[in-house]
Design an enzyme around this catalytic site. Structure first.
Site, PDB file in Angstrom:
ATOM      1  CB  CYS A  36      -0.920  -0.009   1.223  1.00  0.00           C
ATOM      2  SG  CYS A  36      -2.297   1.172   1.105  1.00  0.00           S
ATOM      3  CB  CYS A  58      -1.797   4.699   3.505  1.00  0.00           C
ATOM      4  SG  CYS A  58      -1.588   3.168   4.435  1.00  0.00           S
ATOM      5  CB  CYS A  70      -4.416   3.792  -0.060  1.00  0.00           C
ATOM      6  SG  CYS A  70      -4.806   3.549   1.684  1.00  0.00           S
ATOM      7  CE  LYS A 109      -7.596  -1.437   4.730  1.00  0.00           C
ATOM      8  NZ  LYS A 109      -6.248  -1.028   4.263  1.00  0.00           N
ATOM      9  NE  ARG A 125      -6.840   5.108   9.277  1.00  0.00           N
ATOM     10  CZ  ARG A 125      -8.060   5.404   8.883  1.00  0.00           C
ATOM     11  NH1 ARG A 125      -8.702   6.441   9.414  1.00  0.00           N
ATOM     12  NH2 ARG A 125      -8.657   4.680   7.945  1.00  0.00           N
ATOM     13  NE  ARG A 157      -6.314   5.737   4.264  1.00  0.00           N
ATOM     14  CZ  ARG A 157      -5.511   5.614   5.310  1.00  0.00           C
ATOM     15  NH1 ARG A 157      -5.884   4.886   6.347  1.00  0.00           N
ATOM     16  NH2 ARG A 157      -4.340   6.211   5.336  1.00  0.00           N
ATOM     17  CD  GLU A 196     -14.398  -4.823  -3.591  1.00  0.00           C
ATOM     18  OE1 GLU A 196     -13.401  -5.319  -4.169  1.00  0.00           O
ATOM     19  OE2 GLU A 196     -14.604  -3.597  -3.543  1.00  0.00           O
ATOM     20  CE  LYS A 208      -6.828  -3.620   8.343  1.00  0.00           C
ATOM     21  NZ  LYS A 208      -5.619  -3.007   7.759  1.00  0.00           N
ATOM     22  CE1 TYR A 240      -0.635  -4.752  14.768  1.00  0.00           C
ATOM     23  CE2 TYR A 240      -3.024  -4.996  14.869  1.00  0.00           C
ATOM     24  CZ  TYR A 240      -1.896  -4.493  14.248  1.00  0.00           C
ATOM     25  OH  TYR A 240      -2.031  -3.756  13.102  1.00  0.00           O
TER      26      TYR A 240
END
Length: 326
Positions: free
Chosen positions: A120, A122, A130, A195, A205, A217, A233, A248, A313
């Site tokens: 990406c 961004c 992006c 997404k 971010r 976005r 998609e 996501k 994470y």
């Protein structure tokens, strides 16, 4: 009166029976750990909204990559924080950009760890969007050309898989063709196929320093109200050559995850995003929840909904807890 023929508690009564009939299982092999690589040296800066997650220079990234590999986690996904940003995200596809150098370092020091790269712009643009801005919005086709160039540079640096997250139309096809034409037909594409334009991305971010400097976005990420669009998609990306498709965020979109699992017999990933992580960490820090129990329940929820792979994470903690048993 209860029927004596069916008593669910007969099986629930012993842990050994519960394990024997457990329908959904989780292992470290299901996990992908995100990492934020920052230009410079001696950098290990904790993200204030994501306790335990750091912006790190390459030497610290390599050290953590060794830890991740040692825990049995098979892969990491990399995000970059470059020295400088510009309108066209030049560092994203530079031969010696931050991600390209990070890939080389990890593959040199931890060759058994799979390196996936986020594709990406961004994190690399000075405006935080992006892609290339024209007339106040992201120009789809101009951006796709740079995304293909970025993916190729990652493959040339040694990436094992590329993962376009930009949500530009046609980017999977462009990346697939570029990789194939340059001797990288063996490199898989994990597409952020579904997404959503989500409020759950806030802490990311901060971590990636990728907040848009104007607007939002929503012209390229999906409307959270839409369900059927997710199938369109995903189908488009599959037809363009995606090897893995992703949903996501995770928790608010378990119905979408299940829809895709029912529709497509191919590997399916989910991104347990920063906001989901931070909410659990915040509640646990206040003693409101049992962190281990809630995290493991969340991971099983993703698996039960149909995910094969979980980008999270929490991955290091989950791997440790799995070694001790669920």
């Amino acid at each position: 009166m209860f029927s004596s023929r069916f008593r669910a508690r007969r099986i629930r009564g012993k842990e050994v029976f519960r394990r024997m009939v457990r329908e959904t299982t989780l292992s470290a092999n299901d996990l992908i750990y995100p990492m934020f690589s920052a230009f410079g040296s001696g950098i290990r800066k904790e993200v204030s909204s994501m306790p335990g997650i750091f912006q790190q220079s390459i030497e610290h990234i390599v050290a953590e990559a060794k830890e991740v590999h040692g825990l049995g986690i098979p892969a990491v996904i990399l995000f970059g924080i470059p020295e400088t940003k510009d309108a066209v995200g030049s560092d994203a596809y530079a031969e010696h950009g931050i991600i390209q150098e990070t890939i080389r370092a990890i593959k040199r020091e931890v060759p058994g760890l799979a390196v996936i790269t986020d594709v990406c712009l961004c994190e690399y643009t000075d405006h935080g969007h992006c892609g290339i801005i024209k007339n106040g919005d992201v120009d789809n086709d101009a951006t796709v050309k740079l995304l293909a160039r970025e993916a190729l540079s990652h493959a040339q640096a040694g990436a094992d898989m590329v993962a376009p997250s930009d949500m530009m139309d046609g980017r999977v096809a462009a990346i697939r063709q570029t990789l194939d034409n340059n001797g990288f037909s063996h490199i898989p594409v994990m597409s952020y196929a579904v997404k959503y334009a989500s409020g759950y991305y806030g802490p990311f971010r901060e971590a990636a320093e990728s907040t848009p400097q104007f607007g939002d976005r929503r012209s390229y990420q999906m409307d959270p109200a839409n369900r059927l669009e997710a199938l369109r998609e995903a189908q488009a990306d599959i037809e363009e050559g995606a090897d893995i498709i992703m949903v996501k965020p995770g928790l608010p979109y378990l119905d979408i995850l299940r829809d895709l699992r029912n529709e497509y017999a191919m590997p399916l990933a989910v991104y347990n995003v920063s906001g989901e992580y931070s909410m659990i960490k915040g509640a646990a820090a206040n003693g409101w929840i049992d962190e281990e129990r809630v995290v493991m329940e969340t991971m099983l929820g993703f698996k039960r909904a149909g995910a094969d792979l979980i980008i999270t994470y929490h991955a290091k903690d989950v791997a440790r807890w799995l070694k001790g048993g669920i």
